[in-house]
Write an enzyme that holds these catalytic residues in place. Structure first.
Site, mmCIF file in Angstrom:
data_model
loop_
_atom_site.group_PDB
_atom_site.id
_atom_site.type_symbol
_atom_site.label_atom_id
_atom_site.label_comp_id
_atom_site.label_asym_id
_atom_site.label_seq_id
_atom_site.Cartn_x
_atom_site.Cartn_y
_atom_site.Cartn_z
ATOM 1 N N LYS A 15 2.154 55.569 7.484
ATOM 2 C CA LYS A 15 3.357 55.762 6.678
ATOM 3 C C LYS A 15 4.421 54.738 7.077
ATOM 4 O O LYS A 15 4.408 54.245 8.212
ATOM 5 C CB LYS A 15 3.943 57.158 6.947
ATOM 6 C CG LYS A 15 3.161 58.318 6.360
ATOM 7 C CD LYS A 15 3.832 59.638 6.727
ATOM 8 C CE LYS A 15 3.062 60.841 6.213
ATOM 9 N NZ LYS A 15 3.073 60.983 4.753
ATOM 10 N N ARG B 296 -5.526 68.150 3.038
ATOM 11 C CA ARG B 296 -6.585 68.756 2.219
ATOM 12 C C ARG B 296 -7.941 68.639 2.916
ATOM 13 O O ARG B 296 -8.824 69.455 2.689
ATOM 14 C CB ARG B 296 -6.583 68.125 0.812
ATOM 15 C CG ARG B 296 -6.942 66.681 0.754
ATOM 16 C CD ARG B 296 -6.514 66.028 -0.559
ATOM 17 N NE ARG B 296 -5.085 65.691 -0.565
ATOM 18 C CZ ARG B 296 -4.471 65.080 -1.571
ATOM 19 N NH1 ARG B 296 -5.130 64.752 -2.669
ATOM 20 N NH2 ARG B 296 -3.180 64.803 -1.497
#
Ligand code: BES
Ligand code: ZN
Ligand code: ZN
Length: 464
Positions: free
Chosen positions: A238, A312
């Site tokens: 990020k 996920r």
């Protein structure tokens, strides 16, 4: 706790009279002329989150008149604990009446501050109320929210996978629950390969934490929380801005713990399985990579389109495991996508479920409790967007639109078709301070989900 429940409220506790702009004029008419003039002089109108202190003829504090937005507001009293001079207060009988649970919760929320490293500037004012079941319920809910906020606010250095497991252990001890853990390479042996793949690059061992509580005869509910203790993005690192708040990426786990705490403290007639896949999404030579294909517990193969879509991936193993016990209901809570925030902003967690009427009922319940969830669709046609050419599914959508739906559809692959399931994609953070909601970690949806569980599986009434 700055709320004290007593058999009898001490006589020295200063009464707080609650009003709103509509009820205030009638109350003012009943007050002595000099008090009315004083209220006029300071411009008090009964507006929410404002108050006036009233002295007696000796100059001692005699009474407080405080404005609230409405009696159903879970933050009705939240401006008072730090707004009033330190001391003991109670609620007067001559104004608007709050449900004790509501009063306790809103007061405690107003007194909340994260003080692990920096002491509070001043002590909060204290609210004394007569003991009652409702007031005790308020304390249980406030304690659970405090727990969730503290867990989120604690920096990743002091809240890694192991510390998260410690928090589950502590909770279990308080309520006589059992805890099991599958740690590190044991994840491979016990068939949780996806949790291992995401967490293996960290020096802090990944794990699946499991808490079990309740009577065997009661219906089983499984609560799953995303426990990414820090999300650097992995090799798909990020940027600085995107990483800044990622200590909060265990916000789903924190909310799951809070919900479990309330279920156990209020002794709901159900059996609870709390599952926290806990990892740090770190960068090292052994990190999982974009393009890798990972076998999951369920046997489906996940292609990694982006290592930053790690939530996920770990949830896939946890959901598959939860479903193996065929619970009545699985609830998963996760700070899963930035896309859910783009769609709904920080205050509205996105709720996904297969049945339209369940979604609508939960939206209604959330609005009643001032703890909203917003129903979003598991839009089947978008499944085509997460198909993979080398594996079964890919953890990023083929196109950048509908990111929160793509993530929910991904999770749905790991929940059997007949399994009742709620998925909540939440932010877990207040960007701006409001009364009772300082900037920092936040519990979201916990009170609404508690009310839903009570409604569905039976038990006490719910007001907060
Ligand atoms: N933890 C983030 C999601 C997130 C970001 C939640 C900011 C709340 C605030 C998650 O692991 C993530 O990075 N998701 C990516 C997925 C993308 C790479 C498909 C996202 O949402 O950008
Ligand atoms: Zn991520
Ligand atoms: Zn994440």
């Amino acid at each position: 706790m700055t709320v004290r429940l007593r058999k009898t409220v001490p006589a020295k506790a200063i009464p707080i009279t609650l009003v709103d702009p509509t009820s205030f004029p009638a109350l003012a008419d009943r007050l002595p002329a000099h008090t009315r003039r004083w209220l006029g002089a300071v411009g008090f109108t009964g507006a929410a989150d404002t108050h006036v202190l009233l002295p007696d003829d000796q100059g001692s504090m005699a009474q407080v008149v405080a404005g609230i937005s409405h009696v159903g507001d879970p933050y009705a009293l939240s401006a008072l604990p730090t707004g009033l001079p330190a001391g003991a207060y109670t609620l007067a009988g001559d104004g608007l009446m709050l449900d004790p649970a509501q009063a306790v919760l809103s007061w405690q929320m107003g007194a909340y501050g994260f003080d692990r490293y920096k002491p509070r500037r001043r002590p909060s004012a204290e609210l004394c109320l007569p003991t009652s079941a409702s007031a005790r319920r308020g304390l249980v809910v406030a304690q659970a929210i405090t727990l969730a906020r503290d867990l989120i606010n604690t920096p990743a250095e002091h809240m890694g996978p192991e510390e998260l497991a410690d928090a589950v252990q502590t909770l279990a001890r308080q309520h006589g629950a059992r805890v099991r853990q599958v740690v590190g390479d044991q994840l491979l042996k016990k068939n949780f390969p996806a949790i291992h793949a995401v967490g293996r690059a960290s020096t802090r061992a990944p794990r699946l934490i499991e808490l079990l509580w309740g009577k065997p005869s009661h219906p089983l509910v499984s609560i799953v929380g995303k426990g990414v203790c820090f999300d650097s993005g992995g090799l798909d690192i990020k940027g600085a801005d995107g990483m800044r708040l990622m200590k909060k990426d265990m916000g789903g786990a924190a909310n799951a713990l809070g919900l479990a705490a309330m279920v156990m403290a209020l002794k709901l007639p159900l059996r609870l399985q709390l599952l926290i896949p806990a990892v740090e999404n770190a960068i090292a030579g052994n990190a999982y990579r974009p393009g890798d294909v990972i076998r999951t517990r369920k046997g489906l193969h996940i292609e990694i389109g982006n290592t930053d879509a790690e939530g996920r991936v770990i949830l896939s193993d946890a959901l598959a495991y939860a479903a193996e016990s065929t619970p009545e209901l699985i609830i998963d809570l996760a700070t899963l996508t930035g896309a859910a925030r783009v769609a709904l902003g920080p205050q509205l967690p996105a709720l996904f479920c297969r049945a339209m009427d369940t979604g609508r009922a939960l939206v209604d319940l959330g609005l009643v409790h001032g703890d909203p969830l917003w129903h979003m669709p598991l839009w089947g046609p978008y499944r085509a967007g997460i198909e993979s050419s080398v594996g079964d599914i890919v953890n990023t959508g083929r196109n950048p639109m509908a990111g929160a739906i793509n993530a929910a559809l991904f999770l749905e692959y790991f929940v059997p078709p007949q399994q009742d399931w709620l998925h909540v994609d939440l932010f877990g953070w207040n960007d701006n301070a409001r009364p009772g909601r300082p900037v920092g970690g936040e519990a979201q949806g916990m009170r609404t989900l508690l009310a839903y569980l009570e409604q569905r599986f039976g038990s006490a009434r719910a007001t907060v």
